[in-house]
Design a protein around this motif. Structure first.
Motif, PDB file in Angstrom:
ATOM      1  N   LEU A 189       0.825  -1.206   0.000  1.00 18.55           N
ATOM      2  CA  LEU A 189       0.000   0.000   0.000  1.00 18.55           C
ATOM      3  C   LEU A 189       0.860   1.257   0.000  1.00 18.55           C
ATOM      4  O   LEU A 189       0.581   2.222  -0.718  1.00 18.55           O
ATOM      5  CB  LEU A 189      -0.908   0.000   1.235  1.00 18.55           C
ATOM      6  N   LEU A 190       1.895   1.249   0.799  1.00 22.32           N
ATOM      7  CA  LEU A 190       2.798   2.401   0.865  1.00 22.32           C
ATOM      8  C   LEU A 190       3.437   2.680  -0.484  1.00 22.32           C
ATOM      9  O   LEU A 190       3.563   3.834  -0.901  1.00 22.32           O
ATOM     10  CB  LEU A 190       3.889   2.146   1.913  1.00 22.32           C
ATOM     11  N   VAL A 191       3.852   1.623  -1.165  1.00 23.62           N
ATOM     12  CA  VAL A 191       4.491   1.793  -2.471  1.00 23.62           C
ATOM     13  C   VAL A 191       3.524   2.428  -3.465  1.00 23.62           C
ATOM     14  O   VAL A 191       3.862   3.379  -4.188  1.00 23.62           O
ATOM     15  CB  VAL A 191       5.003   0.444  -3.007  1.00 23.62           C
ATOM     16  N   VAL A 192       2.286   1.933  -3.476  1.00 21.17           N
ATOM     17  CA  VAL A 192       1.288   2.449  -4.420  1.00 21.17           C
ATOM     18  C   VAL A 192       0.951   3.902  -4.114  1.00 21.17           C
ATOM     19  O   VAL A 192       0.946   4.772  -5.001  1.00 21.17           O
ATOM     20  CB  VAL A 192       0.009   1.584  -4.380  1.00 21.17           C
ATOM     21  N   ILE A 193       0.673   4.200  -2.849  1.00 28.97           N
ATOM     22  CA  ILE A 193       0.257   5.551  -2.476  1.00 28.97           C
ATOM     23  C   ILE A 193       1.419   6.536  -2.598  1.00 28.97           C
ATOM     24  O   ILE A 193       1.221   7.698  -2.969  1.00 28.97           O
ATOM     25  CB  ILE A 193      -0.331   5.540  -1.051  1.00 28.97           C
ATOM     26  N   SER A 194       2.629   6.092  -2.330  1.00 29.74           N
ATOM     27  CA  SER A 194       3.793   6.971  -2.511  1.00 29.74           C
ATOM     28  C   SER A 194       3.986   7.317  -3.979  1.00 29.74           C
ATOM     29  O   SER A 194       4.420   8.419  -4.314  1.00 29.74           O
ATOM     30  CB  SER A 194       5.058   6.300  -1.960  1.00 29.74           C
ATOM     31  N   GLY A 195       3.652   6.361  -4.852  1.00 29.14           N
ATOM     32  CA  GLY A 195       3.764   6.633  -6.286  1.00 29.14           C
ATOM     33  C   GLY A 195       2.676   7.568  -6.783  1.00 29.14           C
ATOM     34  O   GLY A 195       2.923   8.448  -7.602  1.00 29.14           O
ATOM     35  N   ASP A 196       1.456   7.418  -6.258  1.00 30.74           N
ATOM     36  CA  ASP A 196       0.341   8.265  -6.689  1.00 30.74           C
ATOM     37  C   ASP A 196       0.415   9.662  -6.082  1.00 30.74           C
ATOM     38  O   ASP A 196       0.018  10.640  -6.707  1.00 30.74           O
ATOM     39  CB  ASP A 196      -0.993   7.620  -6.290  1.00 30.74           C
ATOM     40  N   ARG A 197       0.902   9.734  -4.824  1.00 31.09           N
ATOM     41  CA  ARG A 197       1.015  11.008  -4.087  1.00 31.09           C
ATOM     42  C   ARG A 197      -0.331  11.743  -4.027  1.00 31.09           C
ATOM     43  O   ARG A 197      -0.419  12.937  -4.325  1.00 31.09           O
ATOM     44  CB  ARG A 197       2.081  11.914  -4.696  1.00 31.09           C
ATOM     45  N   ARG A 199      -3.120  13.108  -1.585  1.00 29.88           N
ATOM     46  CA  ARG A 199      -3.165  13.504  -0.168  1.00 29.88           C
ATOM     47  C   ARG A 199      -4.202  12.704   0.619  1.00 29.88           C
ATOM     48  O   ARG A 199      -3.905  12.197   1.705  1.00 29.88           O
ATOM     49  CB  ARG A 199      -3.464  15.006  -0.090  1.00 29.88           C
ATOM     50  N   LEU A 200      -5.414  12.564   0.081  1.00 35.77           N
ATOM     51  CA  LEU A 200      -6.465  11.864   0.815  1.00 35.77           C
ATOM     52  C   LEU A 200      -6.132  10.387   1.002  1.00 35.77           C
ATOM     53  O   LEU A 200      -6.449   9.799   2.047  1.00 35.77           O
ATOM     54  CB  LEU A 200      -7.800  12.023   0.076  1.00 35.77           C
ATOM     55  N   ASP A 201      -5.491   9.789   0.001  1.00 36.00           N
ATOM     56  CA  ASP A 201      -5.078   8.383   0.136  1.00 36.00           C
ATOM     57  C   ASP A 201      -4.050   8.231   1.248  1.00 36.00           C
ATOM     58  O   ASP A 201      -4.084   7.252   2.011  1.00 36.00           O
ATOM     59  CB  ASP A 201      -4.493   7.877  -1.183  1.00 36.00           C
ATOM     60  N   ALA A 202      -3.119   9.197   1.346  1.00 33.50           N
ATOM     61  CA  ALA A 202      -2.095   9.140   2.395  1.00 33.50           C
ATOM     62  C   ALA A 202      -2.734   9.236   3.781  1.00 33.50           C
ATOM     63  O   ALA A 202      -2.361   8.503   4.705  1.00 33.50           O
ATOM     64  CB  ALA A 202      -1.080  10.262   2.186  1.00 33.50           C
ATOM     65  N   TYR A 203      -3.719  10.120   3.917  1.00 34.05           N
ATOM     66  CA  TYR A 203      -4.394  10.237   5.211  1.00 34.05           C
ATOM     67  C   TYR A 203      -5.197   8.973   5.531  1.00 34.05           C
ATOM     68  O   TYR A 203      -5.272   8.550   6.699  1.00 34.05           O
ATOM     69  CB  TYR A 203      -5.312  11.458   5.220  1.00 34.05           C
ATOM     70  N   ALA A 204      -5.805   8.368   4.507  1.00 34.07           N
ATOM     71  CA  ALA A 204      -6.548   7.127   4.734  1.00 34.07           C
ATOM     72  C   ALA A 204      -5.611   6.006   5.181  1.00 34.07           C
ATOM     73  O   ALA A 204      -5.944   5.214   6.078  1.00 34.07           O
ATOM     74  CB  ALA A 204      -7.279   6.727   3.447  1.00 34.07           C
ATOM     75  N   LEU A 205      -4.440   5.950   4.579  1.00 31.81           N
ATOM     76  CA  LEU A 205      -3.448   4.955   4.995  1.00 31.81           C
ATOM     77  C   LEU A 205      -2.990   5.207   6.425  1.00 31.81           C
ATOM     78  O   LEU A 205      -2.819   4.273   7.214  1.00 31.81           O
ATOM     79  CB  LEU A 205      -2.258   4.983   4.037  1.00 31.81           C
ATOM     80  N   TRP A 206      -2.807   6.473   6.779  1.00 29.99           N
ATOM     81  CA  TRP A 206      -2.384   6.812   8.141  1.00 29.99           C
ATOM     82  C   TRP A 206      -3.455   6.393   9.154  1.00 29.99           C
ATOM     83  O   TRP A 206      -3.136   5.883  10.236  1.00 29.99           O
ATOM     84  CB  TRP A 206      -2.080   8.297   8.229  1.00 29.99           C
ATOM     85  N   ASP A 207      -4.720   6.562   8.805  1.00 25.72           N
ATOM     86  CA  ASP A 207      -5.802   6.101   9.695  1.00 25.72           C
ATOM     87  C   ASP A 207      -5.736   4.587   9.891  1.00 25.72           C
ATOM     88  O   ASP A 207      -5.924   4.084  11.007  1.00 25.72           O
ATOM     89  CB  ASP A 207      -7.157   6.497   9.115  1.00 25.72           C
ATOM     90  N   LEU A 208      -5.466   3.865   8.804  1.00 25.02           N
ATOM     91  CA  LEU A 208      -5.353   2.408   8.894  1.00 25.02           C
ATOM     92  C   LEU A 208      -4.164   2.007   9.757  1.00 25.02           C
ATOM     93  O   LEU A 208      -4.266   1.093  10.597  1.00 25.02           O
ATOM     94  CB  LEU A 208      -5.208   1.823   7.483  1.00 25.02           C
ATOM     95  N   VAL A 209      -3.050   2.700   9.569  1.00 26.16           N
ATOM     96  CA  VAL A 209      -1.850   2.400  10.359  1.00 26.16           C
ATOM     97  C   VAL A 209      -2.093   2.689  11.836  1.00 26.16           C
ATOM     98  O   VAL A 209      -1.666   1.930  12.717  1.00 26.16           O
ATOM     99  CB  VAL A 209      -0.651   3.217   9.825  1.00 26.16           C
TER     100      VAL A 209
END
Length: 568
Positions: A189-197, A199-209
């Motif tokens: 997930l980190l690899v995909v979201i880091s590639g897309d950059r 913002r909302l996806d990054a915050y959603a991942l942070w909520d999951l983490v």
């Protein structure tokens, strides 16, 4: 039951096949090949749960199935591969999990269970995840996909799926008891979201983490995931989120390493969140954990640019103690930053000794910065000592460095010392520029020592065909100060001979002096006429001053004449 028996030298091997149906999976034409040796590709291993067995090759020429065996769900021409592989078709088109049992050389029986997927349904699932469908969960439910860890892994390995859809799919999948979040899935997930950059996806991942980190029984997260998440928020310019991840790192049971501190400081300093950056820096210094030289240099540079030279110096001192010296350019930046504050100039002066080799030979700027700061503090003695050290060990001082000392001496009134520095310049083969002479002339003029100022002017005329307006301006003001207006007028007239055009300012000041002190309106009016001929403008106030003095003297002369006549 098998009709054919396979023999190999001394050992007898037989193979038994049993099939069990799995619900809601459509048919696949035939089984994929899986090597029992355990050397299948990583992608195949995602979809087949195999237990490696000892290699038991079976001769393909001696294995064949009769028409009766085809009722068990195998093609009539199904055969065995050389390493125990097989091919077959499901009985009713449903997806099967085939269990393969084979006897080894020692008589033991080894079972292999193979998961098979409906490729058509898998493609439908991937197409749904690649779309922008808002009701994603409804679509997933409608597909009626049989979930297992291999299927989830296959989805995460697929290209073109947005990070937000992967997160929604993962949350939907983990509602099933047999599906759990693994470290590899979070890393993917980190690899995909880091590639897309996004913002909302990054915050959603942070909520999951955060959910996983706050679960005491969860062992999914690791420090590298936290570091990459901080770096992701830094790239997105979300410094507060990066700081939040850093703050949670220790709460989740991880000890920050050098990368943790570096990516956090990078995220904070580049967005000028220096209060939080100082907190992180203090923790880093207390822990004694530092990144390598180039990264230390970047941290020092970031702090210096944001006016935190003292914090940058603390980082440098710790790095020096650990033998992790930053690049020379970062040291030069630190020296320049320390020179901006009188209280830290001493630190900057000490750092000069850490420059060696090429860094010292090309380090004229940090040396100049320290000398300028010492002169600003009127510490001419240390400044001159540093110049002598530069002459001895390098870098060789130029006119600019000597001018700093001359200027400081002139400002402090030590003009003899200024002349000594001037001689030192000439002994080094340097030609004092007009600025150098002007500084000394200005010093003498301020003290009313006009004869000494004229001597320096004469020396400047010998070496420079063109002088500066500032040079004559200082001399004219000096003569006006001691009320020698005729000398000032001579200087005004000779300016053009040395390539200097008198400005309105020179004329204005001289006119004011003639009016207010000499009360000589005639010379003032003559200068005003010169200005008009040269196209220079005299302000209305000064023009009014000329008229006032002229009228006053005219009235005074008239009164005097009347008195003389009356007396006669």
């Amino acid at each position: 039951m098998l009709r054919s028996v396979l023999w190999r030298s001394k050992n007898l091997a037989f193979t038994r096949f049993s099939t069990k149906k799995t619900p809601s999976l459509t048919s696949i034409s035939r089984f994929l090949y899986v090597e029992s040796s355990g050397n299948a590709s990583p992608q195949n291993l995602r979809f087949f749960s195999t237990s490696p067995t000892e290699e038991n090759p079976i001769s393909s020429s001696s294995a064949e199935l009769t028409h009766e065996e085809s009722d068990l769900g195998f093609s009539e021409n199904g055969d065995f591969g050389v390493n125990g592989t097989m091919a077959g078709v499901g009985e009713d088109g449903e997806s099967n999990i085939a269990t393969v049992e084979a006897s080894g050389d020692d008589g033991s029986v080894v079972a292999e269970e193979v998961s098979q997927f409906d490729e058509e349904k898998l493609e439908s699932l991937l197409a749904l995840l690649r779309s922008d469908e808002e009701s994603l969960e409804f679509g997933l439910k409608a597909l009626d996909v049989d979930l297992n860890s291999d299927l989830v892994a296959r989805v995460f390995e697929s290209q073109g799926i947005k990070g937000k859809n992967l997160i929604r799919f993962l949350k939907w999948a983990t509602k099933k008891e047999e599906i759990t979040v693994t470290t590899s899935l979070v890393e993917a997930l980190l690899v995909v979201i880091s590639g897309d950059r996004r913002r909302l996806d990054a915050y959603a991942l942070w909520d999951l983490v955060k959910e996983m980190g706050e679960d005491e029984n969860s062992c999914v997260l690791n420090l590298e995931i936290m570091n990459e998440l901080i770096a992701l928020f830094g790239k997105l310019g979300k410094s507060k989120a990066a700081f939040d991840v850093f703050s949670k790192t220790e709460e989740f049971g991880f000890i920050p390493d050098a990368k943790t501190y570096y990516v956090t400081l990078e995220a904070l300093c580049k967005r000028s969140f220096m209060d939080w950056a100082c907190v992180v820096c203090e923790k880093m210094l207390k822990s004694g954990v530092l990144p390598e030289g180039d990264q230390i240099g970047n941290i020092i540079t970031w702090f210096c640019k944001e006016g935190k030279a003292e914090e940058a110096y603390s980082v440098y001192e710790l790095a020096k103690g650990k033998g992790k010296l930053p690049p020379p350019r970062s040291v030069a930046t630190l020296i320049s930053a320390l020179c901006k504050n009188d209280g830290t100039v001493g630190f900057a002066q000490e750092l000069l000794s850490d420059l060696s080799g090429d860094a010292r030979r090309h380090g004229i700027k940090p040396f100049s910065d320290v000398i300028q700061s010492l002169c600003r503090m009127k510490n001419v003695k240390d400044a001159k000592g540093l110049v002598l050290d530069m002459i001895s060990k390098g870098p060789a001082p130029g006119n600019a460095v000597f001018n700093l000392i001359v200027h400081a001496c002139s400002r402090s009134g030590d003009l003899d010392e200024a002349k000594e520095v001037l001689k030192l310049m000439e002994s080094r083969g340097l030609k004092p520029d007009v600025y150098t002479y002007t500084v000394i002339i200005s010093g003498y003029a301020k003290g009313g020592l006009m004869n000494e100022a004229q001597e320096i002017l004469a020396e400047a005329k010998k070496k420079h065909k063109k002088l500066s307006p500032v040079t004559y301006h200082a001399l004219i003001r000096g003569y006006c100060k001691i009320e020698e207006y005729d000398e000032a007028l001579k200087l005004l007239n000779e300016m053009e001979s040395f390539g200097v055009l008198p400005s309105a300012d020179e004329y204005s000041k001289l006119i004011q002096s003639f009016c207010l002190k000499a009360l000589d309106w005639e010379k003032a009016e003559m200068l005003f006429e010169e200005m008009k001929q040269k196209g220079l403008h005299l302000n209305a106030i000064t023009q009014g001053l000329i008229r006032a003095v002229k009228e006053m003297q005219t009235e005074g002369k008239a009164t005097e004449d009347v008195n003389l006549l009356a007396a006669a």
